[in-house]
Write a protein that holds these residues in place. Structure first.
Motif, PDB file in Angstrom:
ATOM      1  N   LYS A  76     -96.902   5.573 -32.613  1.00 46.44           N
ATOM      2  CA  LYS A  76     -95.759   4.801 -33.123  1.00 46.44           C
ATOM      3  C   LYS A  76     -96.078   3.304 -33.074  1.00 46.44           C
ATOM      4  O   LYS A  76     -95.825   2.568 -34.034  1.00 46.44           O
ATOM      5  N   GLN A 106     -97.249   7.531 -41.768  1.00 50.08           N
ATOM      6  CA  GLN A 106     -95.816   7.477 -41.453  1.00 50.08           C
ATOM      7  C   GLN A 106     -95.267   8.886 -41.221  1.00 50.08           C
ATOM      8  O   GLN A 106     -94.481   9.123 -40.296  1.00 50.08           O
ATOM      9  N   GLU A 147     -93.541  10.408 -37.842  1.00 44.75           N
ATOM     10  CA  GLU A 147     -92.211  11.043 -37.893  1.00 44.75           C
ATOM     11  C   GLU A 147     -92.269  12.481 -37.359  1.00 44.75           C
ATOM     12  O   GLU A 147     -91.351  12.933 -36.679  1.00 44.75           O
ATOM     13  N   TYR A 148     -93.342  13.176 -37.685  1.00 49.66           N
ATOM     14  CA  TYR A 148     -93.536  14.529 -37.145  1.00 49.66           C
ATOM     15  C   TYR A 148     -93.578  14.479 -35.617  1.00 49.66           C
ATOM     16  O   TYR A 148     -92.902  15.260 -34.933  1.00 49.66           O
ATOM     17  N   GLN A 153     -92.334  12.296 -33.666  1.00 51.68           N
ATOM     18  CA  GLN A 153     -91.012  11.935 -33.125  1.00 51.68           C
ATOM     19  C   GLN A 153     -90.080  13.145 -33.083  1.00 51.68           C
ATOM     20  O   GLN A 153     -89.401  13.382 -32.078  1.00 51.68           O
ATOM     21  N   ARG A 154     -90.060  13.918 -34.159  1.00 51.90           N
ATOM     22  CA  ARG A 154     -89.214  15.125 -34.187  1.00 51.90           C
ATOM     23  C   ARG A 154     -89.634  16.105 -33.093  1.00 51.90           C
ATOM     24  O   ARG A 154     -88.805  16.664 -32.384  1.00 51.90           O
TER      25      ARG A 154
END
Lengths: 177, 177, 177, 177
Positions: free
Chosen positions: B92, B124, B128-129, B131-132
């Motif tokens: 991140k 990006q 995001e993956y 983070q989920r």
């Protein structure tokens, strides 16, 4: 075949655990081996669908589970050259075993694509690469470590033999009905 | 930039060491990340040739070396969810930092391909993956482990900040001229 | 002193992580080192009570945290002989540093029992044991591994120096007020 | 008995590999367990001399070797609570098994000191301590990890059963004469 699926699946964490200990010249090759193993698992799943076999909830036999624990424990607690010896013997045995199967299998068999995969030129090249590198590692280490490499060579061969005995004869956990 | 090369190189054993602990649903993705990192190293080497910079014999700064040891030690000795937290924060931060650089860099710069890589939609999507999945892991663990995830979140951010301070200000090992 | 407490505490997982890789002749000695370290922590807590210092909630400095990560990562990902080199240099530096302190400290100081512990004959014997064993390991390994032992020798010395610089000068995390 | 010696010897790296992952409240106890195991090995060697049995060059059976690999691989690649489950089941089984032996053995037997050791109040207290701590760990983790703890409980019991079957019936490596 279902036990084989578990074993190929378990080869992924084994190779991954080798990478942090590997010389930089091995990293690219070992790193590529992981997606290759994932493709092989996909081949298993595809063939299983064709043959009407399920790959869910497979209970490993003692020998299969034990072999996988041996791979992992070697990767974590042994030197790189020692653990690499285990990798080489396991892959070499896979190649030799499927070569024997190739001689006897009908080309129309639902399992022929396995034979084709593990007797392919690509797989043969991989095994030859491992053998060359193993020789280089054995030359570079001290005498005591080279002796341990020899012990692991023999031990891996014993696990491999037990694995094929299990595949041929069926096996349950000792002491359980 | 040379310190960055070392850091990307070190991300490979970190991710590899995570794989044996990962749930099966993460294995394919983490396994693919390793060849991706190898391609990024190739991009470094190609850009370095263009810029006339050598990537041989780089001595890591204290902060760089320390950050890498922190990644590895976390992968080996922490739970998967804790070590995954470290991975997420590092990636991140990389994404956010390069997004800031993107705003200020000339598109003709020899380093623009880096900016392009780490601000790309693919990168990006990766962040995001992560983070989920991090959210899912945090939901699944017990309260004490979730608290340790929080501590590692903060600690990784501190290493990340120290890393960018080092990149901006130069750094030598304390006590050495 | 509080940072030292954290460091001694961290030596326990480091030595524990060495044990599975150790030759059998080293296991008894390394195994005994762990209760010894626990006694040293108890000495810290006792002295801290006398001096009115709390050992709760100590936040490690970057250098201290980094050094600990370096120990752990070495134990996990390096060969036994390489990780043993790190152990030797850290213990040798401890012995030498406290020997310097001994020359200058008042025997009535609340911290004198530390000096006494790490300049004792028992500790000196431990450091000498490590040195003899290190020499034996260096003789037994191949040339490439011996070179990596040398690199780790130097690297550990750099961490050690940074640690004492931090202890002397205070330190906060870079980029944080 | 000779296979038991190998197994107790192998418990040392297993427990050592748990220490870096252990909560601080467990470290002192696990750290003390290692010298205790060393004393048990000394008891083996002393009894073996009395009985005229050699403990040199013992070749582990498949089941013994496998069980040891399972311990090590669990310590390295599983969460602390999962690996602690394995420790508990192995120790509990040891205690229960020797309690059964105690009921049937002659107190003058050369092996009675073993029975005495593993049915002692001290060993019983250790097993009870492990059980209480296991309960605490099971309460603290999330549901998915608790399920994995259950799977490892069962798996360890299967290894334990196979181990006693081997001890009772003799065993050679499958496929070898």
């Amino acid at each position: 075949m279902r036990q084989d699926y578990l074993f190929v699946e378990a080869a992924i964490p084994f190779i991954a655990a080798l990478i942090p200990k590997a010389p930089k010249s091995h990293r690219v090759v070992l790193g590529k081996a992981i997606p290759t193993l994932e493709s092989e698992l996909e081949l298993f799943r595809e063939r299983a669908r064709v043959a009407g076999v399920t790959l869910e909830d497979i209970v490993p036999t003692l020998t299969n589970h034990a072999y996988v624990q041996f791979l992992l424990a070697s990767a974590y607690s042994r030197s790189y050259a020692e653990a690499f010896t285990v990798l080489y013997v396991a892959e070499k045995a896979y190649y030799e075993s499927w070569s024997v199967v190739r001689a006897g299998i009908d080309r129309g068999s639902v399992w022929f694509p396995f034979v084709d995969n593990w007797t392919s030129e690509a797989f043969q090249g991989w095994v030859e690469y491992l053998q060359r590198e193993l020789d280089g590692l054995a030359d570079a280490v001290g005498a005591a470590e080279r002796e341990r490499m020899g012990e692991l060579f023999e031990l891996t061969a014993k696990y491999e033999l037990a694995f094929w005995e299990m595949a041929a004869g069926g096996e349950s956990w000792p002491g359980l009905a």
